[in-house]
Motif scaffolding. Structure first.
Motif, short mmCIF file in Angstrom:
data_model
loop_
_atom_site.label_atom_id
_atom_site.label_comp_id
_atom_site.label_asym_id
_atom_site.label_seq_id
_atom_site.Cartn_x
_atom_site.Cartn_y
_atom_site.Cartn_z
N VAL A 10 0.82 -1.22 0.00
CA VAL A 10 0.00 0.00 0.00
C VAL A 10 0.85 1.26 0.00
CG1 VAL A 10 -1.96 -1.12 1.12
CG2 VAL A 10 -0.17 -0.07 2.52
N SER A 11 2.14 1.15 0.23
CA SER A 11 3.00 2.32 0.21
C SER A 11 4.42 1.90 -0.14
CB SER A 11 2.99 3.04 1.57
OG SER A 11 3.55 2.19 2.58
N ALA A 12 5.25 2.90 -0.47
CA ALA A 12 6.64 2.62 -0.84
C ALA A 12 7.53 3.74 -0.35
CB ALA A 12 6.76 2.47 -2.35
N ARG A 13 8.79 3.41 -0.08
CA ARG A 13 9.78 4.40 0.32
C ARG A 13 11.05 4.16 -0.48
NH1 ARG A 13 11.86 4.36 6.40
NH2 ARG A 13 12.78 2.42 5.63
N LEU A 14 11.58 5.19 -1.06
CA LEU A 14 12.78 5.08 -1.89
C LEU A 14 14.00 5.41 -1.04
CD1 LEU A 14 13.96 4.60 -4.69
CD2 LEU A 14 13.64 7.02 -5.17
N SER A 15 14.96 4.50 -1.00
CA SER A 15 16.19 4.68 -0.23
C SER A 15 17.39 4.60 -1.16
CB SER A 15 16.32 3.60 0.85
OG SER A 15 15.23 3.63 1.75
N PHE A 16 18.43 5.34 -0.82
CA PHE A 16 19.68 5.33 -1.58
C PHE A 16 20.79 4.92 -0.62
CE2 PHE A 16 23.44 7.17 -3.57
CZ PHE A 16 23.27 6.80 -4.89
N ILE A 17 21.39 3.76 -0.87
CA ILE A 17 22.38 3.19 0.05
C ILE A 17 23.73 3.12 -0.65
CG2 ILE A 17 23.02 1.17 1.43
CD1 ILE A 17 20.03 0.51 1.62
N ILE A 18 24.76 3.61 0.01
CA ILE A 18 26.12 3.55 -0.53
C ILE A 18 26.91 2.52 0.29
CG2 ILE A 18 28.23 4.84 -1.01
CD1 ILE A 18 26.48 7.38 -0.99
#
Length: 305
Positions: A10-18
């Protein structure tokens, strides 16, 4: 890169991992966004003992790229999936999506599919995506006899006793030489398996289904339940016999003996689908002329050839 939302998300979260970032590093991220598209593949069980693989994003790289689809089973080398004209390797991109039904999917074990698109020869670039695993149902008392080229002929049959006693020819010549105590043996690669498979039919429909898959004389795929300790194999079926289980004319149960010879996987593509119905034929066109277009027999119409 692309990905598929999990079922019921029902929802999404965008993450940027280094990964392995050093202390004190400074990074600047200009833009982050979701958008439709990207290369993905999703598999689901289909009729006829197969798996339907829906692929999207084939045009992600460009119209001159090619695409391939392989099947991944734990402990085995990746295998190409059979398509409409042969194995799906280095296929020309004609659209952004495709649905491929893989009727050679093993039963009762987790299976994944990998879609890969590649830049044309002479340039560098590729994308790939591996589907989530699915496991097709396997009946503990029956096997599948599948026609790889015409899946509508495929059927599931109950196995009787005795189980096959496999034989593998030695392919060797034994020569006794004068003056030598021991013979000289000249041998070649050992042959494939041969043996008799016993199956049981109880109804007229089961007899018709078994007769249809055997009638073409084509090479068949024999698929076993995973707990039986047998490997799936491509077979040629010899002279078939059918005998009543009891000597009573109105008792329709029959015991069939299928002499099997193991052979290589046949070449060629898939014609039609295992779960096509006359309703599908009706939906293909508003008139009989449209439904019959390009078909030379009623079998062609029914199978979608």
């Amino acid at each position: 890169m692309g990905d598929l939302a999990p079922d019921e998300a029902v929802s999404a979260r965008l993450s940027f991992i280094i990964p392995d970032a050093s202390a004190g590093d400074v990074w600047y991220l200009d833009s982050v966004a979701f958008s439709e598209g990207g290369l993905t593949a999703k598999a689901a069980a289909a009729g006829g003992g197969g798996a339907a693989v829906t692929v999207r994003g084939l045009a992600t790289g460009g119209p001159t790229w090619t695409w391939s689809l392989t099947r991944i089973v734990g402990g085995q080398a990746a295998q190409p999936v059979r398509g409409w004209a042969g194995d799906l390797t280095a296929q020309t991109i004609t659209g952004d999506s495709a649905v491929i039904t893989d009727y050679e999917t093993p039963l009762g074990v987790p299976v994944q599919w990998r879609i890969r698109i590649e830049a044309p020869s002479g340039s560098v670039g590729s994308y790939s995506y591996t589907s989530d695993p699915i496991t097709l149902d396997a009946d503990p008392t029956s096997v599948w006899l599948k026609d790889p080229g015409l899946p509508q002929r495929s059927c599931r049959v109950t196995v009787g006793t005795p189980m096959p006693t496999w034989k593998q020819d030695a392919r060797q010549s034994v020569s006794t030489v004068r003056g030598r105590r021991l013979p000289i043996v000249i041998s070649d690669a050992r042959g494939g398996r041969t043996g008799d498979l016993t199956v049981i039919t109880e109804t007229v429909d089961e007899v018709a289904a078994l007769d249809w898959v055997l009638s073409s004389g084509s090479v068949l795929l024999l698929q076993w339940p995973p707990g039986w300790g047998e490997n799936d194999m491509y077979v040629s079926v010899g002279d078939v016999s059918a005998a009543p289980i009891v000597d009573f004319a109105e008792f329709r149960d029959r015991t069939w003996v299928l002499p099997l010879t193991e052979v290589d996987r046949p070449i060629g593509g898939v014609t039609g689908s295992a779960d096509r119905t006359w309703q599908d034929v009706k939906d293909d066109g508003t008139t009989w002329a449209e439904a019959l277009a390009g078909a030379s027999t009623w079998l062609d119409v029914y199978t979608g050839a």
